[in-house]
Design an enzyme around this catalytic site. Structure first.
Site, mmCIF file in Angstrom:
data_model
loop_
_atom_site.group_PDB
_atom_site.id
_atom_site.type_symbol
_atom_site.label_atom_id
_atom_site.label_comp_id
_atom_site.label_asym_id
_atom_site.label_seq_id
_atom_site.Cartn_x
_atom_site.Cartn_y
_atom_site.Cartn_z
ATOM 1 N N TYR A 82 0.813 -1.211 0.000
ATOM 2 C CA TYR A 82 0.000 0.000 0.000
ATOM 3 C C TYR A 82 0.853 1.269 0.000
ATOM 4 C CZ TYR A 82 -4.775 -1.760 0.196
ATOM 5 O OH TYR A 82 -5.985 -2.314 -0.134
ATOM 6 N N GLU A 85 1.434 6.329 -7.126
ATOM 7 C CA GLU A 85 0.332 7.214 -7.506
ATOM 8 C C GLU A 85 0.735 8.677 -7.335
ATOM 9 O OE1 GLU A 85 -2.824 5.889 -5.022
ATOM 10 O OE2 GLU A 85 -3.135 4.009 -6.114
#
Length: 305
Positions: free
Chosen positions: A292, A299
């Protein structure tokens, strides 16, 4: 108990139960001259009607697995069927209707009636399959020879399987390309697996609808935020910007997304069917710890560039 003479026909009888009553649905239409005899542990019924063999005289007799109260039992005759309600003397779930394990071929389980108790005028509707899954599954397996799954469960299993296949495809193609060409393959990652990633990403919007329609538990807000966030990165930041599509960060982003999902979707399938897999469970609640943050980092790089 009433003895059946040779050539006597028996109608199909479908039964269900709650902890206080057992119900029998006799599959006879246009019933005439019904006769019912109920004792503490026996039920005898006969009538003229239209059954599986046409318009004839049908009868059956049952020796029950536990006692009932004859005075509280009832008979209801309609044009389509005959309904018997047998009130148990003691509240309990019967493992079977008949005293002997071998049940007659014409006796079936009324699975539709087992789904809820709303027909018994109780204050609270209960899902018997949820409250007593072991009894329900055992009876269902005895009746059908296999455990019949709900349409929702089958749909979710197919959905999760297809998503697993989709993300596995992305991973495999990326691995093969990287094995053959090394770091040079990163530049063509979006061209190679971008269409597949866009398709499975759009499919993930179904996960927003699942809790809204009661297919899964929880709020629709969490999957909405997760899926929408990815969609913005994929369609707004990458798809709409050709120069970004050749950056190595796209390779790493797709790698992280796919590694998370090839664990998540099989885990969901095992949970659907109450299967335990210690390795898969460990991966499900462990692999996200490093992935994550890496996903957020990738991102962020896409957004900044």
């Amino acid at each position: 108990m009433m003895e059946k003479s040779e050539g006597t026909l028996s109608p199909f009888v479908y039964w269900a139960q709650t902890d206080s009553v057992a119900t029998l649905k006799v599959d006879l239409k246009s019933v005439k001259d019904p006769h019912l005899r109920i004792k503490e542990e026996t039920v005898e019924f006969s009538a003229n009607g239209v059954g599986a063999q046409g318009l004839k005289r049908y009868s059956f007799a049952l020796h029950l697995s536990a006692a009932i109260d004859p005075d509280k039992c009832s008979l209801k005759v309609t044009d389509r069927q005959v309904d018997l309600t047998l009130c148990k003397t003691k509240k309990a779930w019967w493992p079977r209707l008949t005293a002997k394990p071998q049940k007659p071929a014409w006796l079936k389980i009324d699975f539709d009636k087992w789904k809820s108790e709303e027909d018994f005028d109780e204050d609270e509707t209960r899902d018997i399959r949820r409250d007593f899954p072991e009894i329900y599954d055992k009876l269902q397996k005895e009746e059908l020879g296999y455990k019949r799954e709900s349409a929702k469960k089958i749909y979710l299993a197919i959905y999760n399987l297809l998503q697993f296949i989709g993300f596995s495809y992305v991973l495999i193609v990326m691995y093969i390309r990287h094995y053959k060409s090394g770091a040079e393959s990163m530049e063509g990652t979006y061209e190679a697996v971008g269409p597949a990633m866009k398709f499975i990403q759009l499919m993930q919007f179904l996960e927003v609808l699942h809790p809204m329609f009661g297919y899964t538990k929880g709020s629709a807000l969490t999957p909405f935020l997760q899926v929408t966030g990815r969609a913005i990165i994929l369609f707004v930041m990458i798809e709409a910007e050709p120069r970004m599509q050749t950056k190595p960060v796209v390779f790493y982003l797709f790698l992280v997304w796919s590694m998370i999902e090839v664990v998540r979707y099989p885990y969901y399938i095992t949970q659907l069917f109450n299967m335990e897999n210690s390795i898969l469970t460990w991966l499900r609640y462990t692999i996200w710890v490093p992935l994550y943050p890496l996903g957020f980092l990738c991102e962020g790089v896409v957004i900044i560039r």
